[in-house]
Write an enzyme that holds these catalytic residues in place. Structure first.
Site, PDB file in Angstrom:
ATOM      1  N   ASP A 106      79.588 -17.448  38.164  1.00 33.03           N
ATOM      2  CA  ASP A 106      78.671 -17.486  39.334  1.00 33.03           C
ATOM      3  C   ASP A 106      77.632 -16.475  39.210  1.00 33.03           C
ATOM      4  O   ASP A 106      76.755 -16.978  38.554  1.00 33.03           O
ATOM      5  CB  ASP A 106      79.402 -17.428  40.522  1.00 33.03           C
ATOM      6  CG  ASP A 106      78.621 -17.787  41.942  1.00 33.03           C
ATOM      7  OD1 ASP A 106      77.415 -18.039  41.856  1.00 33.03           O
ATOM      8  OD2 ASP A 106      79.434 -17.932  43.017  1.00 33.03           O
ATOM      9  N   THR A 110      81.813 -10.625  37.058  1.00 37.10           N
ATOM     10  CA  THR A 110      83.136 -10.636  36.537  1.00 37.10           C
ATOM     11  C   THR A 110      83.127 -10.997  35.086  1.00 37.10           C
ATOM     12  O   THR A 110      83.759  -9.804  34.295  1.00 37.10           O
ATOM     13  CB  THR A 110      84.125 -11.758  37.193  1.00 37.10           C
ATOM     14  OG1 THR A 110      83.901 -11.745  38.540  1.00 37.10           O
ATOM     15  CG2 THR A 110      85.498 -11.671  36.572  1.00 37.10           C
TER      16      THR A 110
END
Ligand code: PRP
Length: 181
Positions: A106, A110
């Protein structure tokens, strides 16, 4: 689909479409690692566990699986993009051929954090594989294997959740805005 859950607006990817794309990704990985003795697939908990299990069972080259878990600082609405490790791998990856397996990229925070963190451990090679990526600007991190691009809406199913619900749906659907708004 007649039995769509009332939280869901529409199905974006059917189970068949997802499964056939996973087969294609598996063939691509098999070709790229034909000469490797073994590959380590590292799944990012929790979202990637469904994709990782289907990908692993489809892969016809020697491989092992391990898991890692991270958390964003603060809640997502006020996150500053910082990520911390909350569960580490069971084994060292030095000199191993490693593929990080993610469900979705997204913001890219991460994957960027994990790529950097695992690179420091000196694997023989390090690649990234994500089944989904949002059609939006994200951190500059290499994605070597990508399944699908998804519109920048709240998506659930096939590992993706809303407050830990809808994660195990076999398809990917758009969540109605009124559910999270
Ligand atoms: C989700 C997803 C990815 C990450 C992607 O995990 O599974 O790991 O967000 O977002 P980013 O590119 O903006 O960093 P989440 O933190 O929701 O945890 P979960 O997998 O346990 O649901």
């Amino acid at each position: 689909m007649t039995d769509l859950h009332p939280d869901l607006a529409r199905v974006l990817l059917s189970p068949d479409v997802i499964q056939s794309r996973i087969k294609e990704i598996a063939r691509q990985i098999e070709g790229d690692y034909a000469d490797a003795e073994c590959v380590v697939l590292i799944g990012i908990l929790k979202g990637a566990f469904i994709f990782l299990s289907d990908l692993s069972r489809e892969l016809k080259i020697p491989h092992t699986v391990d898991f890692i878990s991270v958390s964003s600082y603060g809640d997502s609405a006020v996150s500053n993009g910082a990520v911390r490790l909350i569960l580490d791998l069971r084994k060292p990856i030095k000199n191993e051929h490693v593929i990080i397996v993610e469900d979705i990229v997204d913001t890219g925070n991460t994957l960027e954090y994990l790529y950097r963190t695992l690179k420091w451990r000196n694997p023989a090679s390090l690649r990234t594989c994500t089944l989904f990526q949002k059609e939006r600007e994200s951190k500059d991190v290499p994605v070597d294997y990508l399944g699908f691009e998804l519109p920048d809406v709240w998506v659930v199913g096939y590992g993706l959740d809303y407050a830990d619900t809808h994660r195990t749906l076999p398809y990917v659907a758009e969540l109605k805005a009124e559910v999270y708004g």
